[in-house]
Each structure stands twice: as structure tokens, then as C-alpha cells.
Design a protein around this motif. Sequence first.
Motif, PDB file in Angstrom:
ATOM      1  N   TYR A 396      19.363  -4.737 -51.645  1.00 39.89           N
ATOM      2  CA  TYR A 396      19.562  -6.012 -50.946  1.00 39.89           C
ATOM      3  C   TYR A 396      19.196  -7.187 -51.855  1.00 39.89           C
ATOM      4  O   TYR A 396      19.890  -8.200 -51.922  1.00 39.89           O
ATOM      5  N   PHE A 397      18.112  -6.946 -52.533  1.00 39.29           N
ATOM      6  CA  PHE A 397      17.611  -8.004 -53.405  1.00 39.29           C
ATOM      7  C   PHE A 397      18.608  -8.328 -54.519  1.00 39.29           C
ATOM      8  O   PHE A 397      18.886  -9.473 -54.842  1.00 39.29           O
ATOM      9  N   TYR A 398      19.185  -7.244 -55.050  1.00 40.26           N
ATOM     10  CA  TYR A 398      20.193  -7.403 -56.103  1.00 40.26           C
ATOM     11  C   TYR A 398      21.398  -8.187 -55.562  1.00 40.26           C
ATOM     12  O   TYR A 398      21.954  -9.066 -56.221  1.00 40.26           O
ATOM     13  N   ARG A 399      21.772  -7.888 -54.286  1.00 42.65           N
ATOM     14  CA  ARG A 399      22.916  -8.575 -53.674  1.00 42.65           C
ATOM     15  C   ARG A 399      22.616 -10.070 -53.464  1.00 42.65           C
ATOM     16  O   ARG A 399      23.488 -10.920 -53.656  1.00 42.65           O
ATOM     17  N   ILE A 400      21.403 -10.352 -53.066  1.00 39.74           N
ATOM     18  CA  ILE A 400      20.999 -11.765 -52.932  1.00 39.74           C
ATOM     19  C   ILE A 400      21.165 -12.466 -54.282  1.00 39.74           C
ATOM     20  O   ILE A 400      21.739 -13.547 -54.390  1.00 39.74           O
ATOM     21  N   GLU A 401      20.680 -11.768 -55.308  1.00 35.75           N
ATOM     22  CA  GLU A 401      20.715 -12.351 -56.659  1.00 35.75           C
ATOM     23  C   GLU A 401      22.152 -12.679 -57.084  1.00 35.75           C
ATOM     24  O   GLU A 401      22.428 -13.778 -57.575  1.00 35.75           O
ATOM     25  N   THR A 402      23.087 -11.729 -56.883  1.00 35.31           N
ATOM     26  CA  THR A 402      24.482 -11.980 -57.298  1.00 35.31           C
ATOM     27  C   THR A 402      25.107 -13.104 -56.472  1.00 35.31           C
ATOM     28  O   THR A 402      25.857 -13.935 -56.998  1.00 35.31           O
ATOM     29  N   SER A 403      24.797 -13.149 -55.179  1.00 32.27           N
ATOM     30  CA  SER A 403      25.350 -14.215 -54.334  1.00 32.27           C
ATOM     31  C   SER A 403      24.880 -15.583 -54.791  1.00 32.27           C
ATOM     32  O   SER A 403      25.667 -16.533 -54.893  1.00 32.27           O
ATOM     33  N   VAL A 404      23.605 -15.661 -55.047  1.00 31.93           N
ATOM     34  CA  VAL A 404      23.051 -16.943 -55.496  1.00 31.93           C
ATOM     35  C   VAL A 404      23.663 -17.334 -56.833  1.00 31.93           C
ATOM     36  O   VAL A 404      24.025 -18.491 -57.064  1.00 31.93           O
ATOM     37  N   ASP A 405      23.832 -16.352 -57.684  1.00 32.62           N
ATOM     38  CA  ASP A 405      24.421 -16.603 -59.003  1.00 32.62           C
ATOM     39  C   ASP A 405      25.842 -17.154 -58.859  1.00 32.62           C
ATOM     40  O   ASP A 405      26.225 -18.116 -59.530  1.00 32.62           O
ATOM     41  N   ARG A 406      26.577 -16.541 -57.933  1.00 30.07           N
ATOM     42  CA  ARG A 406      27.950 -16.980 -57.713  1.00 30.07           C
ATOM     43  C   ARG A 406      27.974 -18.406 -57.161  1.00 30.07           C
ATOM     44  O   ARG A 406      28.787 -19.238 -57.565  1.00 30.07           O
ATOM     45  N   MET A 407      27.061 -18.678 -56.273  1.00 28.03           N
ATOM     46  CA  MET A 407      26.990 -20.017 -55.708  1.00 28.03           C
ATOM     47  C   MET A 407      26.701 -21.047 -56.803  1.00 28.03           C
ATOM     48  O   MET A 407      27.280 -22.126 -56.835  1.00 28.03           O
ATOM     49  N   ARG A 408      25.830 -20.688 -57.714  1.00 27.38           N
ATOM     50  CA  ARG A 408      25.498 -21.614 -58.805  1.00 27.38           C
ATOM     51  C   ARG A 408      26.721 -21.877 -59.701  1.00 27.38           C
ATOM     52  O   ARG A 408      27.006 -22.999 -60.093  1.00 27.38           O
ATOM     53  N   LYS A 409      27.452 -20.793 -59.965  1.00 28.30           N
ATOM     54  CA  LYS A 409      28.662 -20.936 -60.793  1.00 28.30           C
ATOM     55  C   LYS A 409      29.670 -21.862 -60.117  1.00 28.30           C
ATOM     56  O   LYS A 409      30.304 -22.702 -60.767  1.00 28.30           O
ATOM     57  N   LEU A 410      29.801 -21.653 -58.793  1.00 30.52           N
ATOM     58  CA  LEU A 410      30.725 -22.504 -58.032  1.00 30.52           C
ATOM     59  C   LEU A 410      30.342 -23.979 -58.158  1.00 30.52           C
ATOM     60  O   LEU A 410      31.185 -24.836 -58.418  1.00 30.52           O
ATOM     61  N   ILE A 411      29.040 -24.229 -57.992  1.00 28.49           N
ATOM     62  CA  ILE A 411      28.582 -25.625 -58.088  1.00 28.49           C
ATOM     63  C   ILE A 411      28.810 -26.173 -59.500  1.00 28.49           C
ATOM     64  O   ILE A 411      29.309 -27.291 -59.677  1.00 28.49           O
ATOM     65  N   ASP A 412      28.484 -25.336 -60.485  1.00 27.57           N
ATOM     66  CA  ASP A 412      28.688 -25.773 -61.881  1.00 27.57           C
ATOM     67  C   ASP A 412      30.149 -26.119 -62.148  1.00 27.57           C
ATOM     68  O   ASP A 412      30.465 -27.165 -62.730  1.00 27.57           O
ATOM     69  N   ASP A 413      31.044 -25.226 -61.695  1.00 26.15           N
ATOM     70  CA  ASP A 413      32.471 -25.437 -61.942  1.00 26.15           C
ATOM     71  C   ASP A 413      32.993 -26.666 -61.202  1.00 26.15           C
ATOM     72  O   ASP A 413      33.795 -27.437 -61.735  1.00 26.15           O
ATOM     73  N   LEU A 414      32.502 -26.821 -59.962  1.00 22.74           N
ATOM     74  CA  LEU A 414      32.916 -27.991 -59.181  1.00 22.74           C
ATOM     75  C   LEU A 414      32.510 -29.274 -59.887  1.00 22.74           C
ATOM     76  O   LEU A 414      33.271 -30.239 -59.955  1.00 22.74           O
ATOM     77  N   LEU A 415      31.318 -29.239 -60.417  1.00 21.95           N
ATOM     78  CA  LEU A 415      30.818 -30.410 -61.156  1.00 21.95           C
ATOM     79  C   LEU A 415      31.679 -30.693 -62.372  1.00 21.95           C
ATOM     80  O   LEU A 415      32.027 -31.836 -62.657  1.00 21.95           O
ATOM     81  N   LEU A 416      32.029 -29.612 -63.070  1.00 18.13           N
ATOM     82  CA  LEU A 416      32.864 -29.742 -64.262  1.00 18.13           C
ATOM     83  C   LEU A 416      34.217 -30.335 -63.878  1.00 18.13           C
ATOM     84  O   LEU A 416      34.737 -31.225 -64.548  1.00 18.13           O
TER      85      LEU A 416
END
Lengths: 588, 148
Positions: A396-416
Motif C-alpha cells: 500500500y505504501f509503495y502505491r501511495i508513493e507512486t501516486s504521489v510521484d505521478r501527481m508531482r509529475k503532473l504538476i511539474d508538466d502543467l507548470l512547464l
Amino acid sequence: MSKYSIFLKIIFVISLFILLFISSISYKHANSLDASAELLSHSYKVQIQLEQIQQLVTDAETGQRGYIITHDSAFLTPYFNGRSQVAKSFATLKNLTANQPYLQDDVEELEKLIDLRFSRLSNSLLVFSGPQMAELLARNMLSGNKLMNDIHSKINQIKDLEKANFNNHQIKYKQEILFTPFITLVLLLFTLFVFILSFIRINKDLTKLRKSNDKLLISAEAIKQAEIIGEFCISIWNLKTNKLTYSDNLYRLLGCEPQSFEATIDNFLKFVHIDDRQIITTGVQDLLQKHETYSRFYRIIRNDGQERFFKSTGKFVENIGYSTHISVIKDVTQVHIDNLILEKKNRELELSNKELASFNQIASHDLQEPLRKIQTFISLIAEREMSTMSDSCQNYFYRIETSVDRMRKLIDDLLLFSRTSKIDKIFEESDLNQLLKNTLLELSEEIDQQNVHIECALLPALRVIPFQIEQLFKNLISNSLKYKKQHSEQIIKIECEKVITKTTPILNIASDSTYYKITVTDNGLGFEQQYAEQIFTIFKRLHSSDQYPGTGIGLSICKKIVENHSGFIFAEGKSGIGAIFTIFLPAD
Amino acid sequence: MQNESTYVLLADDDEDDRLFFKEAFEAIRIKTIVKTVKDGVELLNHLAVNRNKLPHILFLDLNMPFKSGMECLMEIRKTDYLKHIAIAIYSTSASEQDIEDAFINGANVYIKKPHDFDTLRKLLEKVVTINGHYQSSGLNRDGFLLSL
């Protein structure tokens, strides 16, 4: 036009001279006819006088002979009268021949002969009454007879001379009247020719004049209609006479009947909004001092009370012969209203841009902040507590980690993405080869890890936003790396050529300009051609994120970057064979 | 041993960040004394009160209430007795504008708050390790934004 008037003047002068010439010839002709008639009568008079003299002498002689024969003194009457009558005739004759010196001598000789004849006659009378009458008489008669013959011949001589003189005159006169009609005819014909010529010429010029007049009428009408359609009018100010002329439409624009008031600045000012009158009055003063082209805005209160916005522009024109100021006055109310609307919309747009910017700020800082903390806490837990967690908890913890990572990428890309649409773009002359090299360096880890071969052609140097072009290359190559076929070498080819818009139908540009066509071709998974346009849409993905992780923003950023450079991007794909991304960047 | 400790001071309004900061320094082998203040105003008061005991390195968050990190930076660089303190900007933002402004206003190093604890620890360790370097050499733009 001046050439034309010179031509007309010449024609007029020539015609005038010809007419004068003809009249003088006619006058001269009439004169010589007169002279000829006079000469004829003169000649007759001379002849009559001569014949009279001859007659008198003959009568006197005949009378005397009668007397001698009959001794009747009545026969002597012609002799006694003859003397005085002859003298009278001579006086007349001399008078007549006063202008003919060549006759004078002959006349004088004749006079002497006549005198002599008369003295012989008187002598005969004396002899007749004296001794030796018969012998002397006979002698006297003989010499008288001889004298008489002389007189006859003299008279004939004078007659001949006079006749010859008359004939001479007559020949000359005939010669004159022989040529005069001919010359007159020639001149008349010439005049006729000149008149016909000038008629043709004038007619031609008239046609031309009519044509240009028609043109003028048409253009005047066109201007009139243009004024009505374009809601403008013309004011002409002749600085020499200080007279203003307003076109009809000026009156219409002011809500008046055309030419319903005198064209003066004061009259016009009555319609100008009271607060704006200053603009006109100072404007006119400025105009007279500086002679510059200007543009002025002011309000007009029309006759019906409606407020309108006017714009005047004017110019001095010198080339129409005198200094004239021409101004065009336009009703710009609609433009003004449109401008106001546009300004309002602009302000709204600025506001929404600001909101967008503040959204970016929120996304960049405020959204990232809690995310960063979540990630840091996750990493803290992972580092310190992972070992004590159960397997399912770890999962579960690993899944949380990947989700958060994906969310960060989304925000980064949106900013770009939002940063690529930012307005302040700094273009620099850059070597695209260097930019590509930088990108490849950045991606070197990924490239090295996979079975990838990249071929780069020579790229041009262009005025671009360097970091954006790097981003463009990065996104395209990353995209290609992501969608590679497993277990086979991925070949990425970057090629470049210069193209002309005319021969590149895909650009659909009519004008003639040059573009650099840069293609990124791979032999990866490709895609169905039907999705070729969709893939540039933000968040549009052709694969699930389990299969190929991604945010769906990368290619949208590519499109945005290319558009920032006034270029075009196209995608071509064949499922299972590969994809081609084509970029067109303007060459100049 | 107390004399050898490096004294670091953090000004950050975020409680979590102050926690991470402290935890990270606890995990570093180098001996440090860590103090934290909640905003710019408190920081300047603290420095004014403790003139004799100024930090070796001052970490400044940019986004703080009352007085931002950038304002603190400018004020410190203008104040005679404070201007020699090594200053590290410690911010979530890594915008070009912020980095440029911080550099121009005389910060020594710029740290973007990382997303995981391990990176944070390593970054802070690096800052403390090369601290002496900031004081000896002039400003260097190339390594200004610190990375591992």
C-alpha cells in the motif's frame, strides 16, 4: 491643354492673315478695275477732243473754201468760231494728258501745227482780198493741204499712243485679273483646309474633353458616394483667398442639409462639443504656424442633438497652383465605441491573465508545498519504519508513493506547459545542433540504458527561444524512447531540409516563404493515423498509464513551443511501424 | 567540543519544514547546533538580541509572513555586524527570478527544498561541509543553486 490653346491661336492668326490678304487682293482688284474703266473713259475723252480739233480745223478750212468760192461771209463762221473752240479743246486735252508726259510734246506739236494751219487760213483770207490772188491762194492751199496732212498724221499718232497706252493698261489689267482669282481660290482652299483641320482637331479635343469630363463626373460621384459610405467628408481651405469649401457629406454628418450654411470655421465650431472647441481653435493656429500633417479627435453635437466622435486629418497641398489645405473629417463614433469595447475586453483579458498567473503561482508553490511534505514524510517512513511494516502495508505504501510521484509529475508538466505560454519570450540566435546536443546529454542516462541508436543530421542556426527548443527536442526524443518496441533496437532519425511553402502543400500557405523542416522519425510502436491530431491535445493519451506512464502534456508542450516560434508541427504514425514528427520553423 | 559545533539558524514559517530541518541535522555526522525561528521579524529580533552569538550559516525561507526571506537578506547585507553571515536560501520555489534576485542580493547558496528526506540530509550536509568555502571565496553564480 496649353498646347491645345496655342494650336488654336495659331489657327486663328493664320486665318486672320489669309482673310486680310484676300480682302486686300479684292480691294486692289476692284481698284484696278476702277482704274481701267477710268483709263478707258480718259482714252475716249482724249480721242473725242482730238477728233473735235480735227473736225474744227476741217470745218474751218471747208468754210474758208466755201467763202473763197462763194464770197459768202457766212462760210467763215466755223473759221472764226473754230479758233476759240480749238483753244478750248486744247485746254481740255492738256488737262487730260497732264499725267502723260510722253503725249505732251505731241500735243504741243499738234497745237503748233493747228496754229500754223489757222495762220495759213488767215493768210489765205488776206491773200484772197489782195493782188496775185490766184497764184498765192494756190500756193497757200498747197501748203495748207500739206499742213492738214501733218495735222491728221499727228492726231493719228497721238491717238495711236493713247491707244497703245490703253492697250498696255488693258494687258496688265487682264494679267492681274487672270491671277487674282487663282490666288484667291488657292488661298480659300487653303483656309478651308486649315479650318477643316482645326475642326477635326477641335472635335477630337472635344471628345477627349468630354471623356475626361465624364471621368471627372464619375470620380466626383465616386468620392461623393465614398464619403457617404465611409462616413467621412472633405474640407478644402484655399489659403490665398482664405475661402473654405465643405463637401456635402460634412453637412450630412452634422445632421444638416448639404450646403445649408456658409463654410466657415466659426460655423463648424458651433457643432463641436463645447469642451472640445479648444482643440479646433488651437489646432488651426498650430496648422498655420507649422504646416504639418496632424490628426485630431473631438466630439460633435449633431443638429439632432446626437453626440458623435470625429477625427480630422489634414495636409497642405502646393502642387495645384496655390497653397491649399485639405482635411479629411471622419465620423469615428463606431470605431470609438468598438475601441471602448475592445479596451474593456482587454482589461478583462488582462485580469483573467493575472488570475491565470496567480493560479500558476498556486500550482507552483502552494500545491507543491503539501505534496513535497507528503513525499518527504513518505521517504522518512520508508527509511525508518519500512522494516517493521507488514508486506501488505509495504505494498500500500509503495502505491501511495507512486501516486504521489505521478501527481508531482503532473504538476511539474502543467507548470512547464503554462510557462511555455508565458508572454515574455526571449529569442536568441542559436545553433540548433548545440541545443540538440544539450538535450541528448540530458537524456544520456535513459539513452544509454536502452538499446537506442540516434542519427542526427546537420541543423541550422535560427532565432529561437533556446530553452524551449531544448524542451521540444527533449519531449520528442523522450516520447520516442518511451514508445519503443521491446527487444529490438530503436532507431531515431533527426533530419532537416529547407523547404518553400509553395511546394509544401501540408502548410497550406499561399505566400512564398522558406521554412526548415525538421523530422524526428522512429521505428517504434507508432500509432493509428486517426489519432495524429489528438495526440497534441493536452491530457490526451493513447495508452493507459499502467502501460506507459505519462501525463499527456508533453506533446501539447511541443505544439505550444512550435507555435511560439511561428512554426507548425505534424504527426504521422503507423501502428507497429513507427512515428514521424515533422516540425516547420520559419527560416528567417 | 562545544566550540567545534557549527551553529545553524533557520527562519521558516512552516512547522513541518522546521521539523525536517532539525531531523536532517540530527542525522548528519557533523556536530551542529540548530535553532529555528518562525518568521523574518523574529529572526531579525533574535539576531539583534544575540549579537555576540551569530549563526555560522543562516537558512532563509523566502515565503514568510510579516517579512519575507528576500527582505531579511537585503536587510542583513546592509547591516554592518550581520553582513558577513553565510546565508543559504531554503525555498520551495526554484524560479529563475527568485534565484537571480537572491544571488544579486548577496545570498551564498540557494537550496530548493527536495521531495525526499535523504536528499535533504545530503544537501544540508554539503552546505555545512563547504561552509568555510563561502567565506573565503567570492560569489560564484555557477554553483549557486546547490545540487547533489
